[in-house]
Design a protein around this motif. Sequence first.
Motif, PDB file in Angstrom:
ATOM      1  N   UNK A  11       0.837  -1.207   0.000  1.00  0.00           N
ATOM      2  CA  UNK A  11       0.000   0.000   0.000  1.00  0.00           C
ATOM      3  C   UNK A  11       0.867   1.250   0.000  1.00  0.00           C
ATOM      4  N   UNK A  12       0.563   2.150  -0.923  1.00  0.00           N
ATOM      5  CA  UNK A  12       1.234   3.446  -1.031  1.00  0.00           C
ATOM      6  C   UNK A  12       0.205   4.547  -0.764  1.00  0.00           C
ATOM      7  N   UNK A  13       0.606   5.546   0.014  1.00  0.00           N
ATOM      8  CA  UNK A  13      -0.304   6.638   0.356  1.00  0.00           C
ATOM      9  C   UNK A  13       0.166   7.948  -0.263  1.00  0.00           C
ATOM     10  N   UNK A  14      -0.801   8.773  -0.668  1.00  0.00           N
ATOM     11  CA  UNK A  14      -0.470  10.131  -1.109  1.00  0.00           C
ATOM     12  C   UNK A  14      -1.339  11.133  -0.350  1.00  0.00           C
ATOM     13  N   UNK A  15      -0.933  12.373  -0.364  1.00  0.00           N
ATOM     14  CA  UNK A  15      -1.659  13.460   0.296  1.00  0.00           C
ATOM     15  C   UNK A  15      -2.708  13.987  -0.673  1.00  0.00           C
ATOM     16  N   UNK A  16      -3.986  13.874  -0.287  1.00  0.00           N
ATOM     17  CA  UNK A  16      -5.054  14.287  -1.198  1.00  0.00           C
ATOM     18  C   UNK A  16      -5.095  15.793  -1.439  1.00  0.00           C
ATOM     19  N   UNK A  17      -4.297  16.559  -0.701  1.00  0.00           N
ATOM     20  CA  UNK A  17      -4.198  17.996  -0.929  1.00  0.00           C
ATOM     21  C   UNK A  17      -2.922  18.382  -1.676  1.00  0.00           C
ATOM     22  N   UNK A  18      -2.178  17.368  -2.158  1.00  0.00           N
ATOM     23  CA  UNK A  18      -0.895  17.642  -2.814  1.00  0.00           C
ATOM     24  C   UNK A  18      -0.672  16.640  -3.942  1.00  0.00           C
ATOM     25  N   UNK A  19      -0.930  17.068  -5.172  1.00  0.00           N
ATOM     26  CA  UNK A  19      -0.844  16.158  -6.313  1.00  0.00           C
ATOM     27  C   UNK A  19       0.581  15.665  -6.574  1.00  0.00           C
ATOM     28  N   UNK A  20       1.583  16.407  -6.100  1.00  0.00           N
ATOM     29  CA  UNK A  20       2.968  15.954  -6.323  1.00  0.00           C
ATOM     30  C   UNK A  20       3.254  14.660  -5.568  1.00  0.00           C
ATOM     31  N   UNK A  21       2.584  14.453  -4.441  1.00  0.00           N
ATOM     32  CA  UNK A  21       2.796  13.212  -3.685  1.00  0.00           C
ATOM     33  C   UNK A  21       2.200  12.021  -4.427  1.00  0.00           C
ATOM     34  N   UNK A  22       1.113  12.252  -5.167  1.00  0.00           N
ATOM     35  CA  UNK A  22       0.533  11.189  -6.000  1.00  0.00           C
ATOM     36  C   UNK A  22       1.545  10.755  -7.060  1.00  0.00           C
ATOM     37  N   UNK A  23       2.124  11.729  -7.741  1.00  0.00           N
ATOM     38  CA  UNK A  23       3.088  11.430  -8.803  1.00  0.00           C
ATOM     39  C   UNK A  23       4.321  10.715  -8.255  1.00  0.00           C
ATOM     40  N   UNK A  24       4.777  11.156  -7.079  1.00  0.00           N
ATOM     41  CA  UNK A  24       5.964  10.531  -6.481  1.00  0.00           C
ATOM     42  C   UNK A  24       5.700   9.063  -6.150  1.00  0.00           C
ATOM     43  N   UNK A  25       4.544   8.768  -5.532  1.00  0.00           N
ATOM     44  CA  UNK A  25       4.228   7.382  -5.193  1.00  0.00           C
ATOM     45  C   UNK A  25       4.001   6.550  -6.454  1.00  0.00           C
ATOM     46  N   UNK A  26       3.357   7.142  -7.460  1.00  0.00           N
ATOM     47  CA  UNK A  26       3.115   6.428  -8.720  1.00  0.00           C
ATOM     48  C   UNK A  26       4.441   6.022  -9.366  1.00  0.00           C
ATOM     49  N   UNK A  27       5.404   6.909  -9.336  1.00  0.00           N
ATOM     50  CA  UNK A  27       6.716   6.599  -9.918  1.00  0.00           C
ATOM     51  C   UNK A  27       7.418   5.479  -9.145  1.00  0.00           C
ATOM     52  N   UNK A  28       7.236   5.451  -7.824  1.00  0.00           N
ATOM     53  CA  UNK A  28       7.802   4.362  -7.021  1.00  0.00           C
ATOM     54  C   UNK A  28       7.204   3.028  -7.442  1.00  0.00           C
ATOM     55  N   UNK A  29       5.909   3.014  -7.662  1.00  0.00           N
ATOM     56  CA  UNK A  29       5.221   1.778  -8.067  1.00  0.00           C
ATOM     57  C   UNK A  29       5.746   1.291  -9.413  1.00  0.00           C
ATOM     58  N   UNK A  30       5.922   2.206 -10.349  1.00  0.00           N
ATOM     59  CA  UNK A  30       6.359   1.828 -11.695  1.00  0.00           C
ATOM     60  C   UNK A  30       7.777   1.259 -11.715  1.00  0.00           C
ATOM     61  N   UNK A  31       8.558   1.568 -10.702  1.00  0.00           N
ATOM     62  CA  UNK A  31       9.933   1.053 -10.643  1.00  0.00           C
ATOM     63  C   UNK A  31       9.981  -0.403 -10.197  1.00  0.00           C
ATOM     64  N   UNK A  32       8.857  -0.891  -9.629  1.00  0.00           N
ATOM     65  CA  UNK A  32       8.810  -2.265  -9.133  1.00  0.00           C
ATOM     66  C   UNK A  32       7.983  -3.139 -10.065  1.00  0.00           C
ATOM     67  N   UNK A  33       7.992  -4.419  -9.781  1.00  0.00           N
ATOM     68  CA  UNK A  33       7.282  -5.369 -10.634  1.00  0.00           C
ATOM     69  C   UNK A  33       5.965  -5.780  -9.984  1.00  0.00           C
TER      70      UNK A  33
END
Length: 354
Positions: A107-129
């Motif tokens: 599970x990855x969490x992002x801040x719903x008031x900060x879209x940059x945290x969504x992008x950061x977590x999404x990029x972490x997910x894409x680096x894994x399998x």
Amino acid sequence: MKDTKEAALVGVKEIARRANVSIGTVDRVLNNRTGVAEKTREKVLEIIKDLDYQPNIMARRLASKRLLHLAVLIPAASGETGYWNAPLNGIRQAAAAIRDFGVTVEIYFFDQNDKTTFTARANEILKKEYQGILLAPMFEEESLSFTKKCRAKKIPFVFINSDIETAGSLSYIGPDLYQSGYLAAHLISYLVREGQQVLIVNISREMDLHHHLLRKEEGFRAYYKAHPADIQIRKTDIRQTDYKSVKSKLHKALSKTPVDIIFVTNSRVATVGRYLEEAGLAHIKLIGYDFLAENIDYLKKSVIDFLICQKPQEQGHKGIMALYDHLTHAAVIERQQYMPIDIITRENYLNYRN
């Protein structure tokens, strides 16, 4: 050993097929876990008896060699709203139910008031399998960018809570946003009188033309277009979500022209309830969303009149199981799985379960 593991999985799959339920439901029955309707439990047990199925503990252990890796990307619950605790609970319950079949859920969490945290977590997910992803596409542009990369890597993804129809998701599990706004207007039609004022309140830092809150507003206005009434509908968008900012915006909106009914388009309705109570305006009818402790407090005090709820815990659970059933058994998953719309009042909240 491989044959033993596959035999166990095929056995459970056949039980699920005959009972027309998910693998996770069969697993809950086999392990005597809660969360299964009694009628369904009896049906599964009868099929197990007919097949003379015996769960194989060794196969369970063999299955724990991590056959499937799923990722979840959702907002973290915050001090402003605890809404996302409910989907998180459902996700964790589903993960526990399929853990013995070699499935991991990260599970990855992002801040719903900060879209940059969504992008950061999404990029972490894409680096894994990961073989599948469950996400809440709260930020449309960022979600479309992420899901485009998922499609390129052939990773199926499921949306919960809000939908982007053009993104190509395996499924959307959540409320029919337009219909829930339409329902809110229908409820208000029983409360509002000729010549009265209704205020729509959107509270969110991220609010564009495709935001899910505005989809509810669209449904709300559509009701009164279909059922014209001699009332005035106004709205205010509040983009700073802390209480001080909400209080200031509400004070300004209500000072200009008094209103009789307020419709809050998300779970932050308790914030509005707090202001109305403190300002001595609790006579204003108030409708909002979600079965949260802070909202129930104001419902019990009759500051909030109605809560519209759409089973967020079940959304999280069904989202994980949709990915599991699709990836392990090539199950056909419905593209849209709308949650039922429940209306919660002071009189029935004790009997409601998310």
